[in-house]
Design an enzyme around this catalytic site. Structure first.
Site, PDB file in Angstrom:
ATOM      1  N   SER A   5      39.234  39.751  43.869  1.00  0.00           N
ATOM      2  CA  SER A   5      38.540  40.069  42.623  1.00  0.00           C
ATOM      3  C   SER A   5      37.587  38.930  42.270  1.00  0.00           C
ATOM      4  O   SER A   5      37.224  38.135  43.144  1.00  0.00           O
ATOM      5  CB  SER A   5      39.562  40.323  41.511  1.00  0.00           C
ATOM      6  N   ASN A   6      37.170  38.831  41.027  1.00  0.00           N
ATOM      7  CA  ASN A   6      36.260  37.760  40.608  1.00  0.00           C
ATOM      8  C   ASN A   6      36.565  37.366  39.164  1.00  0.00           C
ATOM      9  O   ASN A   6      37.492  37.900  38.550  1.00  0.00           O
ATOM     10  CB  ASN A   6      34.809  38.213  40.783  1.00  0.00           C
ATOM     11  N   ARG A   7      35.776  36.436  38.631  1.00  0.00           N
ATOM     12  CA  ARG A   7      36.112  35.815  37.347  1.00  0.00           C
ATOM     13  C   ARG A   7      35.611  36.563  36.113  1.00  0.00           C
ATOM     14  O   ARG A   7      35.712  36.063  35.000  1.00  0.00           O
ATOM     15  CB  ARG A   7      35.580  34.385  37.326  1.00  0.00           C
TER      16      ARG A   7
END
Ligand code: CTP
Length: 210
Positions: free
Chosen positions: A21-23
């Site tokens: 995933s990402n931030r």
């Protein structure tokens, strides 16, 4: 107008307990949804996994993966006048998701990633969307050049560009500073302010494109 807004990250599974995933926190997309509702618009909020709650009055559709977001957009976009693609969609997913939890047997583990569909890039060409199309660009270098190129390639009316090399703004912050790039070649800098204020200005600019 009826707004479709994508927000938050996507989650691409590796096995039953792990994912890529990402931030992205979803704060910018949710602020846009709230500002659109406050301006009297109808909102469908299509969200990846986030911890914040949806503004009252929005129709919330939750998704996990880029593929699920793609399918949900393709279903919802025909009834919308404006589409704002704020989600930080994972560009790649794991080619073969393991059915069981991967055990740490080997010293090295290689994951093969394959490209996810470009949802914003499909809005005009695949979904045949004729409304106002707003994209986002997260860049670390050559902001203007990348933004203008993305605006044209994805056939947007407006592109909101973020400098993500700065740690004081954007990801998981309450504030942001963005530059708006319009299809007619003009641009506008929205100085450092709350995501809420930026969202309100953005809604005003979108309304003037009508
Ligand atoms: N986007 C999308 N679907 C994807 C990837 C991105 O809808 N699979 C949307 C984002 O929501 C955002 C815009 O496209 O509005 C910009 O995404 P970005 O990943 O920065 O652009 P790319 O064209 O993928 O370029 P690059 O990653 O090479 O910078």
């Amino acid at each position: 107008m009826h707004f479709l807004i994508t927000a938050g990250p996507t989650r691409e599974p590796i096995d039953p307990v792990r994912y890529l995933s990402n931030r992205s926190s979803g704060k910018m997309g949710y602020a846009i949804a709230e500002a659109a509702l406050e301006a009297g618009h109808q909102v469908t909020l299509l969200s990846g996994p986030v911890v914040i709650s949806a503004p009252e009055g929005a129709t919330l559709i939750r998704v996990e993966t880029a593929k699920e977001m793609y399918d949900a957009v393709s279903e919802c976009i025909p009834g919308c006048d404006v589409a704002v693609f704020c989600a930080a969609v994972a560009d790649y997913r794991v080619e073969t998701v393991a059915g069981e939890k991967i055990k740490k047997l080997a010293d090295r583990l290689t994951l093969t990633l394959v490209k996810n569909p470009d949802i914003l890039g499909s809005a005009r060409s695949v979904f045949g969307f004729g409304g106002i199309l707003v994209g986002f660009a997260a860049e670390t270098t050559d902001l203007a050049r990348h933004a203008v190129e993305k605006l044209e390639r994805k056939q947007c009316d407006l592109l909101v560009a973020n400098d993500v090399s700065r740690t004081d703004i954007a990801f998981d912050r309450e504030v942001n500073e963005v530059t708006l790039f319009f299809r007619n070649g003009s641009q506008e800098n929205l100085p450092l302010s709350s995501k809420r204020e930026i969202a309100h200005t953005l809604i005003t600019r979108i309304e003037s494109l009508r």
